[in-house]
Write an enzyme that holds these catalytic residues in place. Structure first.
Site, PDB file in Angstrom:
ATOM      1  N   GLU A  71       0.877  -1.180   0.000  1.00 37.64           N
ATOM      2  CA  GLU A  71       0.000   0.000   0.000  1.00 37.64           C
ATOM      3  C   GLU A  71       0.904   1.215   0.000  1.00 37.64           C
ATOM      4  O   GLU A  71       1.508   1.561   1.005  1.00 37.64           O
ATOM      5  CB  GLU A  71      -0.920  -0.017   1.222  1.00 37.64           C
ATOM      6  CG  GLU A  71      -1.981   1.075   1.204  1.00 37.64           C
ATOM      7  CD  GLU A  71      -1.723   2.166   2.211  1.00 37.64           C
ATOM      8  OE1 GLU A  71      -1.170   3.213   1.802  1.00 37.64           O
ATOM      9  OE2 GLU A  71      -2.050   1.981   3.386  1.00 37.64           O
ATOM     10  N   CYS A 105      -1.665   8.827   3.632  1.00 37.78           N
ATOM     11  CA  CYS A 105      -1.579   8.190   2.318  1.00 37.78           C
ATOM     12  C   CYS A 105      -2.837   8.454   1.498  1.00 37.78           C
ATOM     13  O   CYS A 105      -2.824   8.312   0.277  1.00 37.78           O
ATOM     14  CB  CYS A 105      -1.340   6.694   2.470  1.00 37.78           C
ATOM     15  SG  CYS A 105      -2.570   5.854   3.482  1.00 37.78           S
TER      16      CYS A 105
END
Length: 710
Positions: free
Chosen positions: A266, A305
């Site tokens: 990720e 993120c």
């Protein structure tokens, strides 16, 4: 027990690693960690002296077997107990989280958001059997006579989950991952980013001290984990959260390739927020858009993120959006999160600030800053030179199709780029120029625009939020991954997938196809498979307590001849007077040879056949999982029922009786197999196209059954 260890040279306390059942400080001074607000040193972190091979083996041989012996329900109860324990300690974590530069709201996302993941996966136990394994999907019928079938069984992998996490969420980043692997029955080794690992260490100390999880289920590396991937095996799972460049380097590790180790990445991505071209400044969606973008820029000082890096708006709204963003950002007070009124803290450290400034310099070559002044911004309650502070920065890119750095360069701080589009197709194209993102959002009151955007942009995004005035108040927001939804994205975002409710659990399970007779598969899985041998206990199953019932236990009921009066009476009672039941003149062109019994009458009459009327251990009907009416039943035909115990599910929530007493119950699933019991004479008369005893309807019902041991 843990003891405070200090470095002899600096006098600074040393963070401790938890390895092979012991708290161990690194053998060397290691990396100095600093308070992001004051710049003062906090601790040092080192992993020197840790035996990574031994840690991996310890997880596999000590933690793994203990977790695998537990059922999904027991693992879920463990997660719930741990969540409640950490919740009681959260204020200690908040105090420490301040040193990462986080405000109370930032820390809430990290700390209580992480604990929330434990609660979510604890509740997921109700969707799994009370077994150490589970089945997936439907049975595969592999033979004409149904003597040979197939299914998929899922068992925990016999390895360790190695989690390499980012600095921005030292609590959530750990708990959102371990909640899933623990629930699946797999132990973990956690490697937080060193810069904020002091907060992760505090949480792990509480977890270990609680004694709630089995020994070996969790280990911690606060310093470098360089070399740990050299010891992975094919049963392990490696997850990585961080920069795409680091992730790609790890993913190419020779050992990962040789052992075919599952690697989930990720990576940070260039997420975007779109203002629909239907939204004007006088509509509520305009304010919703401005608030959402500002929140995503300033929360965690933009160190998420999922933060909005690209603000994509209609070309005729650029100036209005610029002014609105400027006004709202000007109200954002930057400083020490402990000072009243402060809404944005610092970056995680000076090294992080330096990296963000370098990316801002790079972006400045192809676009201009329209909001943000590095010289004149104010910091409340702290020294902006000692702390890792910086103001929100908004770029304007007037030609985002030509000047493309904004689609590939990410400044991981309170930095975003405003850019125009002409129509929804252009907005979609710009969104996809990020080459794969974790999340995108669109603010629009027009569902046609929303549909066009979703279908056009979904292939390059892991999640899309559609925001309007109807859902804004309760929306969890652009930047909030939810435990029951997948978190991850294609392309630049890593191509991975985390959480996602049941989906996430299966990443830690081995799916294996099993084949055999229905009876054998039933005995292996503890779930009755259609066609398996019946067990006749010579007593009505409704007279037996939850503990006494056996999978496969079957009642063959008496039969009932269906009459015209049954159909008419049911139609009058239910109000269902559909022509196929009541009007024989309307059947031309249908599959029916004459008026047919209602499917729900057949099921209701089946209940009349299998239910035992007197009071007993069965307390109530809990619902129907599935129901199919496979063949028509005409008046004159006869039905019977094969009533079989399919599955027993533990239930940790007792019923509250009318007198206030708690009653312990379990949930039992039953197969209601309704079959044709007509005589040969009737079958010939009505040209019945099934063989005697063949199923004409089938359902799975659920009941709550009292336990003998109260």
């Amino acid at each position: 027990m843990t003891t405070i260890v200090k470095d002899k040279a600096t006098g600074i306390s040393k963070l401790q690693n938890y390895a092979s059942g012991k708290w161990i400080a690194g053998a060397e001074e290691g990396q100095i960690l600093y308070n992001a607000i004051t710049g003062d040193p906090i601790a040092s972190a080192s992993s020197k002296g840790l035996d990574f091979a031994k840690m991996c083996d310890y997880a596999r041989t000590v933690g793994g077997p203990k977790l695998r012996k537990m059922t999904f329900h027991e693992r879920g109860a463990m997660l719930k107990a741990l969540a409640l324990h950490l919740q009681s300690k959260k204020e200690d974590f908040y105090k420490l989280s301040w040193a990462t530069g986080a405000t109370r709201i930032d820390s809430w996302v990290d700390i209580e958001g992480g604990i929330g993941n434990l609660f979510s996966y604890a509740s997921l136990r109700r969707q799994f059997p009370n077994e150490p394994f589970c089945l997936e999907g439907d049975v595969a019928r592999l033979s004409k006579q149904n003597t040979f079938i197939g299914h998929h069984i899922c068992v925990p992998k016999e390895g360790v989950a190695i989690h390499i996490n980012a600095f921005n969420f030292p609590v959530w980043g750990m708990l959102e991952k371990v909640a899933v692997n623990w629930f699946a029955g797999v132990p973990a080794i956690v490697k937080p980013a060193t810069i904020t690992s002091f907060l992760t260490e505090a949480v792990v100390k509480e977890i270990i001290a609680s004694g709630i999880i089995p020994e070996g289920a969790l280990q911690l590396i606060c310093g470098s984990a360089n070399g740990i991937l050299d010891h992975v095996i094919n049963q392990d799972v490696v997850t990585f959260t961080g920069s795409a460049s680091t992730g790609k380097m790890l993913k190419s590790n020779k050992r990962l390739l040789e052992e075919s180790v599952h690697f989930n990445m990720e990576a940070d991505s260039l997420n975007c927020c779109i203002l629909g071209n239907d939204v004007t400044p006088d509509k509520p969606e305009f304010d919703i858009f401005i608030k959402e973008v500002v929140r995503e820029i300033t929360t965690k000082a933009g160190q998420k993120c999922t933060a909005v890096r690209r603000i994509i708006v209609p070309e005729n709204r650029i100036e209005e959006v610029r002014v609105a963003l400027g006004k709202r950002l000007a109200q954002t007070i930057i400083g020490d999160p402990n000072v009243e009124g402060v809404r944005m803290g610092s970056l995680a450290g000076q090294a992080q600030r330096k990296e963000v400034m370098e990316k801002i310099d790079q972006l400045s070559k192809t676009q201009k800053i329209i909001i943000g002044d590095f010289e004149k911004f104010e910091v409340k309650g702290a020294d902006k030179n000692k702390g890792a502070f910086m103001p929100p920065v908004i770029f304007l890119n007037e030609n985002p199709f030509k000047n493309t750095d904004c689609h590939s360069v990410e400044a991981f701080g309170p930095v975003s780029t405003l850019m125009p589009y002409k129509n929804t197709d252009e907005a979609i194209e710009l969104a996809k120029m990020g080459k794969g993102s974790l999340v995108s959002s669109i603010v629009t009151a027009d569902d046609k625009i929303a549909k066009q955007y979703v279908l056009g942009a979904a292939s390059m995004h892991g999640r899309i939020l559609i925001l309007n005035n109807d859902c804004a108040k309760e929306s969890t927001g652009h930047g909030s991954p939810m435990p029951m939804l997948v978190h991850g994205g294609p392309g630049r975002a890593g191509g991975g997938e985390e959480m996602g409710g049941k989906r996430g659990v299966f990443h830690y399970l081995q799916r294996t196809a099993i084949q055999g007779s229905p009876t054998t598969i039933t005995n292996i899985t503890n779930q009755y498979q259609y066609g398996a041998k019946y067990i006749d206990k010579k007593i009505h199953p409704f007279k037996r307590y939850f503990e006494e019932l056996e999978i496969g236990e079957t009642l063959i009921t008496k039969t009932h001849p269906v009459s015209e009066d049954d159909i008419i009476n049911f139609a009058n009672l239910s109000g269902d007077k559909f022509y196929a039941h009541m009007d024989p003149k309307s059947l031309d062109g249908t599959i029916f040879k004459r008026t047919v019994a209602h499917g729900y009458f057949v099921l209701s009459r089946a209940a009349g056949l299998f239910v035992d009327p007197p009071k007993g251990p069965v307390l109530l009907n809990y619902g129907i999982d599935e129901c199919r009416f496979t063949k028509p039943i005409y008046p004159g035909m006869t039905i019977g029922v094969r009533f079989t115990c399919k599955e027993k599910i533990e239930n940790d929530k007792p019923l509250k009786a009318a007198d206030g007493q708690d009653v312990k119950v379990g949930i039992v699933k039953w197969v209601v197999d309704i079959y044709d019991a007509s005589s040969e004479e009737i079958r010939k008369k009505f040209e019945v196209d099934v063989s005697m005893g063949d199923t004409v309807g089938i359902a799975t019902i659920l009941t709550m059954v009292k336990k003998r041991n109260q």
